[in-house]
Design a protein around this motif. Structure first.
Motif, PDB file in Angstrom:
ATOM      1  N   GLY A  52       0.817  -1.208   0.000  1.00  0.00           N
ATOM      2  CA  GLY A  52       0.000   0.000   0.000  1.00  0.00           C
ATOM      3  C   GLY A  52       0.854   1.263   0.000  1.00  0.00           C
ATOM      4  N   ASN A  53       1.937   1.236   0.754  1.00  0.00           N
ATOM      5  CA  ASN A  53       2.820   2.394   0.802  1.00  0.00           C
ATOM      6  C   ASN A  53       3.470   2.667  -0.548  1.00  0.00           C
ATOM      7  N   GLU A  55       2.173   1.980  -3.411  1.00  0.00           N
ATOM      8  CA  GLU A  55       1.113   2.546  -4.261  1.00  0.00           C
ATOM      9  C   GLU A  55       0.834   3.999  -3.875  1.00  0.00           C
ATOM     10  N   PHE A  56       0.928   4.302  -2.598  1.00  0.00           N
ATOM     11  CA  PHE A  56       0.693   5.665  -2.122  1.00  0.00           C
ATOM     12  C   PHE A  56       1.712   6.633  -2.721  1.00  0.00           C
ATOM     13  N   GLU A  59       1.059   7.740  -6.017  1.00  0.00           N
ATOM     14  CA  GLU A  59      -0.159   8.558  -6.013  1.00  0.00           C
ATOM     15  C   GLU A  59      -1.382   7.798  -6.514  1.00  0.00           C
ATOM     16  N   TYR A  61      -3.926   6.387  -4.779  1.00  0.00           N
ATOM     17  CA  TYR A  61      -4.461   6.362  -3.423  1.00  0.00           C
ATOM     18  C   TYR A  61      -5.558   5.321  -3.238  1.00  0.00           C
ATOM     19  N   ALA A  64      -3.820   1.991  -2.897  1.00  0.00           N
ATOM     20  CA  ALA A  64      -3.157   1.954  -1.583  1.00  0.00           C
ATOM     21  C   ALA A  64      -4.182   1.646  -0.498  1.00  0.00           C
ATOM     22  N   ALA A  65      -5.323   2.319  -0.556  1.00  0.00           N
ATOM     23  CA  ALA A  65      -6.377   2.104   0.452  1.00  0.00           C
ATOM     24  C   ALA A  65      -6.869   0.664   0.415  1.00  0.00           C
ATOM     25  N   TYR A  68      -4.395  -1.374   2.366  1.00  0.00           N
ATOM     26  CA  TYR A  68      -4.526  -1.101   3.802  1.00  0.00           C
ATOM     27  C   TYR A  68      -5.768  -1.784   4.374  1.00  0.00           C
ATOM     28  N   ASN A  84      -2.445   4.690   8.140  1.00  0.00           N
ATOM     29  CA  ASN A  84      -2.253   5.070   6.737  1.00  0.00           C
ATOM     30  C   ASN A  84      -3.563   5.343   6.033  1.00  0.00           C
ATOM     31  N   GLN A  87      -4.542   8.958   6.408  1.00  0.00           N
ATOM     32  CA  GLN A  87      -3.725  10.008   5.817  1.00  0.00           C
ATOM     33  C   GLN A  87      -4.436  10.630   4.625  1.00  0.00           C
ATOM     34  N   SER A  89      -4.914  12.224   0.996  1.00  0.00           N
ATOM     35  CA  SER A  89      -4.224  12.060  -0.282  1.00  0.00           C
ATOM     36  C   SER A  89      -3.603  13.394  -0.664  1.00  0.00           C
TER      37      SER A  89
END
Length: 91
Positions: A52-53, A55-56, A59, A61, A64-65, A68, A84, A87, A89
């Motif tokens: 996920g990180n 992918e974050f 960008e 998001y 990434a979500a 997570y 996370n 956080q 975007s």
């Protein structure tokens, strides 16, 4: 030798390598080892958070979500995934 290890050991080692590469801002290697960790143990919440990180930072998001949320589904006490998810975007 790394390839011959038990899948949980392999997943843990790859998770740790992914995290170290992420800290060094080598996101391609971090992503590679996160994928390896997930392929060895798809239920490893730390590997899912690492993925996920990566992918974050790309960008992506939504993707990434998803990672997570999957980490939280596998381990509801995974505070890294919960943090996370909260956080904002970078949009």
């Amino acid at each position: 030798m790394f390839e011959k290890k038990d899948s949980r050991v392999k997943s843990a080692a790859a998770t740790n390598l992914s995290f170290l590469y992420f800290l060094e801002k080598d996101y391609d290697q971090a992503d590679r080892y996160a994928e390896l960790a997930m392929s060895a143990d798809r239920y490893n919440p730390a590997a899912l958070v690492n993925k996920g990180n990566t992918e974050f930072v790309k960008e992506d998001y939504e993707k990434a979500a998803e990672f997570y949320k999957e980490a939280l589904h596998n381990d509801s006490s995974c505070t890294e995934a919960l943090y996370n998810l909260g956080q904002p975007s970078q949009t």
